[in-house]
Design an enzyme around this catalytic site. Structure first.
Site, PDB file in Angstrom:
ATOM      1  N   LYS A   1       0.830  -1.199   0.000  1.00 16.89           N
ATOM      2  CA  LYS A   1       0.000   0.000   0.000  1.00 16.89           C
ATOM      3  C   LYS A   1       0.870   1.258   0.000  1.00 16.89           C
ATOM      4  CE  LYS A   1      -4.192   2.103   1.266  1.00 16.89           C
ATOM      5  NZ  LYS A   1      -5.545   1.966   1.806  1.00 16.89           N
TER       6      LYS A   1
ATOM      7  N   ARG B   1      -3.335   4.377  -7.983  1.00 20.81           N
ATOM      8  CA  ARG B   1      -3.933   4.031  -6.693  1.00 20.81           C
ATOM      9  C   ARG B   1      -5.289   3.336  -6.822  1.00 20.81           C
ATOM     10  NH1 ARG B   1      -4.260   7.456  -1.017  1.00 20.81           N
ATOM     11  NH2 ARG B   1      -5.525   5.907   0.054  1.00 20.81           N
TER      12      ARG B   1
END
Lengths: 369, 369
Positions: free
Chosen positions: A235, A249
Site C-alpha cells: 500500500k 492508486r
C-alpha cells in the site's frame, strides 16, 4: 517465503509523501508504551475517538501511554458499525472537540476499525480546517488497508464514502496484540483486503497467503505480522506514487465497485465491508476473465482462496438493474460510464470500462441477477 | 495614486501556490462571456450553486456562458444568509450532486457572496474527496476577500467557520458588473475587508481608500475596480507565502477575533460579517494602542474611516465574560490563550496574546461591556 518478524521490536514501513510522510509502526503491545508515540506532537489536549466495542478493551491503556504528552486526554465512544458512518455521528466528534475547547494543536487518535478511522480522519481534516491525527487500527482490515494512505470519508444515503478528504495521519500504529480479541468474522473480513494485494500487485504474496491461510485464520502472531507488514509495504508503494488516486492508486479498489454496490443494496453494516469486497473480487475476477486478462483457472484459484478465508463468494440477488444503477454512482465512474479495476495479468491490475452486457453476464454468473 | 483600470479587458492577479496556482480575473461583464471560462476543465456536468437573491439575477447568464463546456449544467438555489451556513444546507449540495449523478470531473460554480462561496468550496473539497470548483463572487466582500485563498467552511453552533478545508478553486472570476445590484449595506460590509488591507499591509492603499471613499460608496466603477484589484494583489501576496495559515496569513484576520465573537453572540446573520469585522477592527486597533503599536491618532483615523464607510464602531453590549468565552474558542487560540492580530506599526500586523485585564478595558471602551 515468510520473513520472520520479531514481535519484540516494532517494524517500520514508511509512507513517502514529501512533507506529508509518516511511519507505520507494526508490533505487539505497542499501544501500551509511551515510546511508541514519541513522533506525535505534544499539545494541551488530545481526543481519543473509539467505539463501544473497542473502547472498553484498549482506551485505558492508550490514555496511560499518552499521559505526559497531553495535559488533557478526552475520550469519545461512538456506536459501533458501518451504519453509523454518517454525518450525525461525525458531528458528535465536532461537538466533543468544541465542547472541550480543543484547538488547532489538539491531536485526534482513531482507536478502532475502519469506521472509526474514516470518521476520525475526516473530522481531523475538517476541524478548524485541519488538526493532527494518529491512526491506531485494532482490526486486521484497518491495519492492512483503511488506516494507511489518508483516505477519510463518511457515507451518504446515496453512496458509500461519498463525502470525505485525502488527509494523512501523523502516524499509524498497528498493535498486533489487538487482533487477539478480533472475532473470526472480522478477521475474515480483513483477510479480504490482504488477499487483494496478490492479484493486483504481488503473486508471490498471493502464494504465501495460500500456504499460510490456516495459520492466519488461527491468528498465529508471526503469520499475522507478515501479512500486515507486506500489505502495508504494498500500500505504501502504491500510495507513494499516487496519493490522490489520479491513476495507479485506483487498483487498490479491486473488488470494491461490486462490493460497494452490495453494501449499498443490502444497507450499510449488513455485510461487513471486507465480506462485500471478498465477493466483489470474485465478480471482478469473472469480469477480468471475460476481458481476457486471466483464465478460468485463475478465477477459480482466487475464488477458492476467498471462500477458504471464510468470505462469501455468491452475491445477494438484487437484479442486474439495481447493481448497474448503484455502480454508476461509484467514484471511479465518469460521465455515467462505470470503470472497473480488472486484472490484466496475474499480479497486475488496470482500470477498464466494460459493456453493460458483459457486466450482466458476470452478475448472473455470481448469483446477483 | 489611483492606477486606472480598463473596464474593457479583464485584469489578472495570480495566486502562486505551485500546482494549486490559479488566476483571479477582474472586469465588468465577465460572467456573460464563454471566453472568461477557457481555463476551466471541460466535463460532462457542472453544478451552479447560488442563493435565492443572486440566482434570479445572474444564473441564466452564467449558464449560457458555460454551454459548450458542459453537457449538463445543473442549478441549486440555497436560502440566503449566514444563518444557513450550516451542515443542513451544505448537505443539500451533496444531495444535488448525487441526485444528478455528478462524478469526480464535475465542476462546481459558486455564484454569490461569501456564504455561497464558503459552502460550495467545502462541498467541492469533500464531494468524492475533491472535485474542481470556480468562484464567481457577486459581493464586494467576496471579491476582495472570501473567494480568494481557498478557505472554505461551515459554522457550528459553538463557533464560526469551525468545520472546513483549505481547498483552492480553479479560478476566481470577479465580475464588477454584479456590484451594481449590491445593496448599500452589503457594499459597506465589503468595504470593511478592503479597509483591513491598509493597517495590516499597505498604508498607501489606506490613504487611497480615505481619498476615494465617496467614490467607492457611490459605486463608481473605476474606484471599485482599483479596490478589488489591490485587495486581491495583497491577499495573493500573503496567501502565496502561507497557504495554510501557519504564520503570516493570520494577519488577514485583523478585527476577526472580536468580530466573530459579535456574530456568534448576536446570532449569525444579525450583523453582516463585514459589519462585525468593521467594529472588530476598531476594537483590535484599541488593543494595538494599549500594546504600544499605534497611537491614539491612528486609532481615531481608522475608526473615522470605518464609520464613514457606513459600518458600526460601537460593539453590542454582551458583557466582557461572554466576549472572552467566545474568543477563547477562536481558531487562533492555543491552550485557552486568545491570540489577537494587532498592528505593531501602521501597515504591519502581528499575532499577540493580551492580558485579560487589557482586553476588558478594550471591551469597555468599545461599548461591549
Amino acid at each position: 517465503m515468510l520473513t520472520p518478524v520479531s514481535l519484540a521490536a516494532p517494524q517500520r514501513v514508511d509512507i513517502a509523501l514529501g512533507e506529508r510522510s509518516y511511519p507505520i509502526l507494526i508490533g505487539a503491545g505497542l499501544l501500551d508504551h509511551p515510546a511508541s508515540f514519541e513522533a506525535v506532537p505534544k499539545a494541551a489536549s488530545a481526543l481519543i475517538v473509539t467505539n463501544t466495542t473497542v473502547g472498553p478493551l484498549y482506551t485505558a491503556a492508550l490514555q496511560k501511554a499518552l499521559t505526559g504528552r497531553f495535559a488533557a486526554i478526552h475520550v469519545l465512544e461512538l456506536p459501533d458499525g458501518e451504519a453509523h458512518k454518517d454525518w450525525t455521528t461525525l458531528n458528535r466528534i465536532f461537538d466533543a472537540l468544541l465542547g472541550h475547547g480543543c484547538d488547532r494543536k489538539t491531536v485526534l487518535f482513531a482507536l478502532g476499525g475502519g469506521v472509526v478511522g474514516d470518521m476520525t480522519g475526516f473530522a481531523a481534516a475538517s476541524y478548524m480546517r485541519g488538526v493532527p491525527f494518529v491512526q491506531v487500527p485494532t482490526t486486521l482490515l484497518a491495519q492492512v488497508d483503511s488506516s494507511v494512505g489518508g483516505k477519510t470519508a463518511i457515507n451518504h444515503p446515496l453512496g458509500k464514502n461519498m463525502i470525505g478528504a485525502f488527509y494523512q495521519p501523523q502516524m499509524v500504529l498497528c498493535d498486533l496484540a489487538t487482533l487477539k480479541t478480533l472475532p473470526p468474522r472480522e478477521l475474515s473480513a480483513g483477510l479480504a483486503e490482504v488477499i487483494k494485494y496478490g492479484p493486483i500487485y504481488d503473486m508471490a504474496f498471493f502464494e504465501w497467503i495460500e500456504a499460510n491461510l490456516p495459520a492466519l485464520r488461527a491468528q498465529e502472531p508471526a503469520a499475522l505480522a507478515h501479512a500486515v507488514r507486506r500489505s502495508c509495504e504494498i500500500k505504501a508503494e502504491v500510495v507513494g506514487q499516487d496519493e490522490r488516486e489520479n491513476g495507479l492508486r485506483a487498483i487498490l479498489n479491486f473488488g470494491h465497485t461490486f462490493g460497494h454496490a452490495i453494501e449499498s443494496a443490502l444497507g450499510y453494516g449488513e455485510w461487513l465491508h471486507g465480506e462485500a469486497v471478498g465477493c466483489g473480487m470474485v465478480m471482478a475476477a469473472q469480469l477480468s476473465q471475460r476481458l481476457g486478462g486471466v483464465d478460468s483457472a485463475f478465477v477459480q484459484r482466487l475464488t477458492t482462496l476467498i471462500e477458504k478465508a471464510g468470505l462469501p463468494v455468491v452475491a445477494p440477488r438484487f437484479g442486474a438493474e439495481r447493481y448497474l444503477e448503484l455502480m454508476r454512482i461509484d467514484k471511479k465512474s465518469e460521465g455515467g460510464e462505470i470503470r472497473f479495476v480488472v486484472i490484466d495479468k496475474p499480479g497486475s491490475a488496470v482500470m477498464r470500462p466494460a459493456p453493460d452486457a458483459m457486466v450482466r453476464e458476470v452478475l448472473a454468473a455470481c448469483g446477483a441477477a
